[in-house]
Design a protein around this motif. Structure first.
Motif, PDB file in Angstrom:
ATOM      1  N   ALA A   1       0.837  -1.207   0.000  1.00 31.12           N
ATOM      2  CA  ALA A   1       0.000   0.000   0.000  1.00 31.12           C
ATOM      3  C   ALA A   1       0.869   1.253   0.000  1.00 31.12           C
ATOM      4  CB  ALA A   1      -0.882   0.005   1.254  1.00 31.12           C
ATOM      5  N   ARG A   2       0.240   2.363  -0.378  1.00 33.83           N
ATOM      6  CA  ARG A   2       0.882   3.651  -0.144  1.00 33.83           C
ATOM      7  C   ARG A   2       0.650   3.955   1.344  1.00 33.83           C
ATOM      8  NH1 ARG A   2      -2.171   6.699  -5.149  1.00 33.83           N
ATOM      9  NH2 ARG A   2      -0.697   6.098  -6.793  1.00 33.83           N
ATOM     10  N   MET A   3       1.640   4.472   2.027  1.00 36.25           N
ATOM     11  CA  MET A   3       1.429   4.927   3.403  1.00 36.25           C
ATOM     12  C   MET A   3       1.541   6.450   3.371  1.00 36.25           C
ATOM     13  SD  MET A   3       0.693   4.182   6.458  1.00 36.25           S
ATOM     14  CE  MET A   3       1.162   2.562   7.061  1.00 36.25           C
TER      15      MET A   3
ATOM     16  N   PRO B   1      -4.349   0.858   0.120  1.00 35.29           N
ATOM     17  CA  PRO B   1      -3.868  -0.377  -0.529  1.00 35.29           C
ATOM     18  C   PRO B   1      -3.743  -0.221  -2.049  1.00 35.29           C
ATOM     19  CG  PRO B   1      -5.632  -0.859   1.013  1.00 35.29           C
ATOM     20  CD  PRO B   1      -5.572   0.642   0.887  1.00 35.29           C
ATOM     21  N   TYR B   2      -2.751  -0.919  -2.622  1.00 39.19           N
ATOM     22  CA  TYR B   2      -2.545  -0.848  -4.074  1.00 39.19           C
ATOM     23  C   TYR B   2      -3.586  -1.632  -4.853  1.00 39.19           C
ATOM     24  CZ  TYR B   2       1.837   1.660  -3.920  1.00 39.19           C
ATOM     25  OH  TYR B   2       2.781   2.625  -3.750  1.00 39.19           O
ATOM     26  N   GLY B   3      -4.067  -2.717  -4.239  1.00 36.80           N
ATOM     27  CA  GLY B   3      -5.031  -3.541  -4.958  1.00 36.80           C
ATOM     28  C   GLY B   3      -5.756  -4.404  -3.952  1.00 36.80           C
TER      29      GLY B   3
ATOM     30  N   PRO C   1       9.517   9.121 -13.505  1.00 39.63           N
ATOM     31  CA  PRO C   1       9.467   7.871 -12.718  1.00 39.63           C
ATOM     32  C   PRO C   1       8.207   7.621 -11.904  1.00 39.63           C
ATOM     33  CG  PRO C   1      10.914   9.470 -11.656  1.00 39.63           C
ATOM     34  CD  PRO C   1      10.464  10.092 -12.937  1.00 39.63           C
ATOM     35  N   PHE C   2       7.189   8.488 -12.013  1.00 40.58           N
ATOM     36  CA  PHE C   2       6.135   8.505 -10.992  1.00 40.58           C
ATOM     37  C   PHE C   2       5.165   7.324 -10.983  1.00 40.58           C
ATOM     38  CE2 PHE C   2       7.485  12.879 -11.836  1.00 40.58           C
ATOM     39  CZ  PHE C   2       8.129  13.096 -10.624  1.00 40.58           C
ATOM     40  N   TYR C   3       5.111   6.543 -12.036  1.00 39.53           N
ATOM     41  CA  TYR C   3       4.245   5.353 -11.955  1.00 39.53           C
ATOM     42  C   TYR C   3       5.049   4.122 -11.549  1.00 39.53           C
ATOM     43  CZ  TYR C   3      -0.645   4.154 -12.695  1.00 39.53           C
ATOM     44  OH  TYR C   3      -1.972   3.874 -12.491  1.00 39.53           O
ATOM     45  N   GLY C   4       6.363   4.279 -11.467  1.00 43.33           N
ATOM     46  CA  GLY C   4       7.191   3.107 -11.188  1.00 43.33           C
ATOM     47  C   GLY C   4       7.060   2.103 -12.325  1.00 43.33           C
TER      48      GLY C   4
ATOM     49  N   TYR D   1       0.679  11.809 -15.173  1.00 44.30           N
ATOM     50  CA  TYR D   1      -0.555  11.922 -14.379  1.00 44.30           C
ATOM     51  C   TYR D   1      -0.319  11.470 -12.931  1.00 44.30           C
ATOM     52  CZ  TYR D   1      -4.590  10.138 -12.008  1.00 44.30           C
ATOM     53  OH  TYR D   1      -5.487   9.846 -11.019  1.00 44.30           O
ATOM     54  N   ASN D   2       0.432  10.377 -12.775  1.00 40.12           N
ATOM     55  CA  ASN D   2       0.562   9.794 -11.432  1.00 40.12           C
ATOM     56  C   ASN D   2       1.312  10.703 -10.461  1.00 40.12           C
ATOM     57  OD1 ASN D   2      -0.416   7.381 -10.127  1.00 40.12           O
ATOM     58  ND2 ASN D   2       1.717   6.861  -9.691  1.00 40.12           N
ATOM     59  N   TYR D   3       2.111  11.621 -11.002  1.00 36.30           N
ATOM     60  CA  TYR D   3       2.791  12.576 -10.107  1.00 36.30           C
ATOM     61  C   TYR D   3       1.729  13.412  -9.389  1.00 36.30           C
ATOM     62  CZ  TYR D   3       6.357  15.936  -8.501  1.00 36.30           C
ATOM     63  OH  TYR D   3       7.186  16.718  -7.742  1.00 36.30           O
TER      64      TYR D   3
ATOM     65  N   LEU E   1      -7.736   1.772 -12.425  1.00 33.54           N
ATOM     66  CA  LEU E   1      -6.599   2.065 -13.307  1.00 33.54           C
ATOM     67  C   LEU E   1      -5.304   1.467 -12.753  1.00 33.54           C
ATOM     68  CD1 LEU E   1      -5.282   3.634 -15.705  1.00 33.54           C
ATOM     69  CD2 LEU E   1      -4.921   5.514 -14.101  1.00 33.54           C
ATOM     70  N   TYR E   2      -5.063   1.693 -11.450  1.00 33.25           N
ATOM     71  CA  TYR E   2      -3.792   1.236 -10.872  1.00 33.25           C
ATOM     72  C   TYR E   2      -3.645  -0.281 -11.019  1.00 33.25           C
ATOM     73  CZ  TYR E   2       0.434   1.461  -8.226  1.00 33.25           C
ATOM     74  OH  TYR E   2       1.763   1.384  -7.889  1.00 33.25           O
ATOM     75  N   THR E   3      -4.761  -0.998 -10.844  1.00 32.56           N
ATOM     76  CA  THR E   3      -4.737  -2.454 -10.970  1.00 32.56           C
ATOM     77  C   THR E   3      -4.382  -2.854 -12.404  1.00 32.56           C
ATOM     78  OG1 THR E   3      -6.396  -2.631  -9.248  1.00 32.56           O
ATOM     79  CG2 THR E   3      -6.158  -4.540 -10.685  1.00 32.56           C
TER      80      THR E   3
HETATM   81  N1  KYN Z   1       8.910   3.763  -7.863  1.00 31.61           N
HETATM   82  C1  KYN Z   1       8.598   5.075  -7.863  1.00 31.61           C
HETATM   83  C2  KYN Z   1       9.590   6.027  -8.001  1.00 31.61           C
HETATM   84  C3  KYN Z   1       9.291   7.364  -8.037  1.00 31.61           C
HETATM   85  C4  KYN Z   1       7.973   7.776  -7.897  1.00 31.61           C
HETATM   86  C5  KYN Z   1       6.958   6.850  -7.750  1.00 31.61           C
HETATM   87  C6  KYN Z   1       7.257   5.494  -7.729  1.00 31.61           C
HETATM   88  C7  KYN Z   1       6.189   4.472  -7.570  1.00 31.61           C
HETATM   89  O1  KYN Z   1       6.403   3.297  -7.670  1.00 31.61           O
HETATM   90  C8  KYN Z   1       4.832   4.981  -7.252  1.00 31.61           C
HETATM   91  C9  KYN Z   1       3.791   3.896  -7.038  1.00 31.61           C
HETATM   92  N2  KYN Z   1       3.570   3.125  -8.225  1.00 31.61           N
HETATM   93  C10 KYN Z   1       2.490   4.577  -6.604  1.00 31.61           C
HETATM   94  O2  KYN Z   1       1.731   4.979  -7.473  1.00 31.61           O
HETATM   95  O3  KYN Z   1       2.280   4.720  -5.413  1.00 31.61           O
END
Ligand code: KYN
Ligand code: FAD
Ligand code: NDP
Length: 470
Positions: free
Chosen positions: A86-88, A100-102, A313-316, A364-366, A399-401
């Protein structure tokens, strides 16, 4: 000029770049029996005393795992990763709340970049038809002849020819430079105005300083800090912020003041002296998004990984998308019986829309990570999405799933997400209108004592107001 050694009857494939995607791709080509040579500008990181490079750890998810599985590496890499379920979210007052992520049992993995790269190089080397060359920097190459010029560490030049050149040489690809000189090659590059800086949070009494199975986020609307766990019980914290904000902080005391204001719970965990020192160790690093098309030149050369699509990098997903490139190429090779003249254009046709979509998703995820997670409406919608997914698992998929736990094509994830948003928002509007109309009808039919209604109505109004974005 040297022809690559022929160790089999198959064509010769030169993989330029022995980073994450290059090393994995070498395994894919070797598995098919091609004569593979990897050319990497750096020294062999397995012997290097200092490993230079971006981001200490990376989030590995389904797409990347599927590619690793194809070459028998999934279990090994996963066993060395730390699940993040999960994101904390760390609010400004220090409160922590998980998102939680999923579903239960779904998680992303924090993996060590250097270790992953080392393991992939070792895996590539186990194929007898693969040779790794380090300290080979691609200087130039010819799209007409397929001849490459490398500069070795001794300063000497070497000319090498191959049947197929696979450009896996990262965001600033030297292979891609030749593409730029060709007609009808589309290219765009965007540096975002934000930079990033990595800081280490050490273990406390030999244990993780925070809960380890989470991706920690300090979302502050216009900027954020995140932290991913490492096997040595440290966390790598990454501060993402506009460059101009980084530049405003010029002394150790200003660093502490800034952290005191925005990330006060992290100060004792990182340490005042460490913070004051590490903030100035390296300047904030830039982040670039690169989109281009086509990914190939004739039957001679193809770009993969960051060389084809560097994303923020924001979606990993950068590495995961690069790893998935290898699977997609493999699928097209199967379909067209390894005929490069058919495989390469088809690969471009199939893959470009998906890599371009993941680049947009990453942007977008940023915003989602640094701002939306602070919004009660976002959290409410997430609950609605999860409930609908539980009730209709095939029709509504968050979407995340889709992005993280499936191999749904990235561009289809975007299209489906937009469609789902329309349907769900419309559904919510209709339900709300229905409730209001139904309620009004009942009220008109059986008018209640008005005094008894005021207090509940007030409460409901306050709750509704609390749902709005702060
Ligand atoms: N690895 C990263 C590096 C930089 C910034 C975000 C991530 C993420 O993985 C974000 C994660 N997918 C999220 O949406 O919470
Ligand atoms: C801060 C940050 C965090 C990230 N987090 C994640 C994450 O959590 N999850 C995720 O999936 N992705 C993440 N990414 C993206 C990920 O790092 C990249 O997508 C991934 O490294 C791409 O791999 P690659 O092999 O294409 O490129 P690289 O890893 O850059 O490898 C390219 C290789 O080519 C070599 N090379 C370069 N030029 C030449 C030349 N001229 N001749 C020979 N060799 C050359 C380089 O030395 C390098 O080894 C992140 C990126 C950043 C910047
Ligand atoms: N999407 C993004 O925002 C970014 C992603 N990355 C990715 O991160 C991963 C690891 O990166 P890492 O190995 O640290 O890369 P580096 O930043 O160390 O760069 C590797 C090489 O690329 C060249 N290079 C670096 N910056 C530039 C630039 N602005 N313009 C032109 N060439 C440049 C340099 O080559 P030379 O020595 O010849 O000058 C450098 O040695 C890779 O996947 C990379 O693709 C890296 C940077 C940003």
């Amino acid at each position: 000029m040297e022809q690559m050694n022929s160790r089999s009857n198959k064509k010769k494939v030169a993989v330029v770049g022995g980073g994450l995607v290059g090393a994995l791709n070498a395994c894919f080509f070797a598995k098919r029996g091609f004569d593979v040579e990897v050319f990497e500008t750096r020294e062999d990181i397995r012997q290097a005393k200092i490993v230079k490079g971006r981001s200490i750890n990376l989030a590995l998810s389904h797409r990347g795992r599927q590619a690793l599985k194809h070459v028998g590496m999934e279990e090994k890499i996963v066993s060395q990763g730390i699940p993040m379920q999960a994101r904390m979210i760390h609010s400004q007052d220090g409160k922590q709340s998980p998102i939680p992520y999923g579903k239960k049992g779904q998680y992303i993995l924090s993996v060590d970049r250097a270790n992953l790269n080392k393991q992939l190089l070792t895996a590539a080397e186990t194929y007898p038809n693969t040779k790794l060359n380090f300290d080979y920097k691609l200087q130039d190459w010819s799209a007409e002849t397929g001849q490459m010029t490398f500069v070795r560490s001794d300063g000497l030049e070497e000319q090498i020819k191959a049947d197929l050149i696979v450009g896996c040489d990262g965001a600033f690809s030297a292979i891609r430079k030749q593409f730029l000189r060709r007609s009808r090659f589309n290219y765009s590059q965007t540096y975002i105005p934000h930079g990033y800086m990595e800081l280490t949070m050490p273990p406390i009494n030999g244990e993780f300083a925070m809960k380890p199975n989470y991706l920690h986020i300090w979302p502050r609307n216009t900027f954020m800090m995140i932290a991913l766990p490492n096997l040595d019980k440290t966390f790598t914290c990454t501060l993402f912020m506009p460059f101009e904000e980084f530049e405003k902080i010029t002394t150790g005391n200003e660093v502490i003041e800034f952290f005191q204001k925005y990330f006060s719970d992290a100060i004792p965990l990182i340490g005042v002296d460490t913070l004051k020192r590490d903030y100035f160790r390296l300047p904030a690093q830039a982040m670039v998004s690169v989109k281009c098309t086509p990914y190939h030149i004739g039957d001679k050369c193809v770009l993969m990984g960051d060389a084809a699509h560097a994303v923020v990098p924001f979606y990993g997903q950068g590495m995961n998308a690069g790893f998935e490139d290898c699977i997609v190429f493999e699928e097209v090779m199967e379909q067209f019986n390894e005929d490069f003249s058919a495989v390469l254009p088809e690969y471009t046709r199939v893959r470009v829309p998906d890599d371009h979509a993941v680049a947009d998703l990453a942007m977008y995820n940023y915003v989602e990570m640094r701002a939306h997670v602070n919004s009660r409406w976002f959290l409410f919608r997430k609950r609605v999405d999860n409930l609908l997914h539980f009730l209709m698992p095939r029709t509504i998929i968050p979407l995340y799933t889709m992005v993280t736990f499936t191999r749904t094509r990235y561009h289809e994830c975007v299209e489906r997400w937009q469609w789902q948003n329309k349907v769900i928002n419309y559904g919510l509007l209709v339900s709300a209108t229905g409730l209001v109309l139904g309620g009004s009808y009942l009220l008109i039919k059986n008018p209640p004592d008005i005094n008894k209604l005021i207090i509940p109505a007030e409460k409901m109004w306050n709750r509704l107001m609390a749902l709005r974005t702060p």
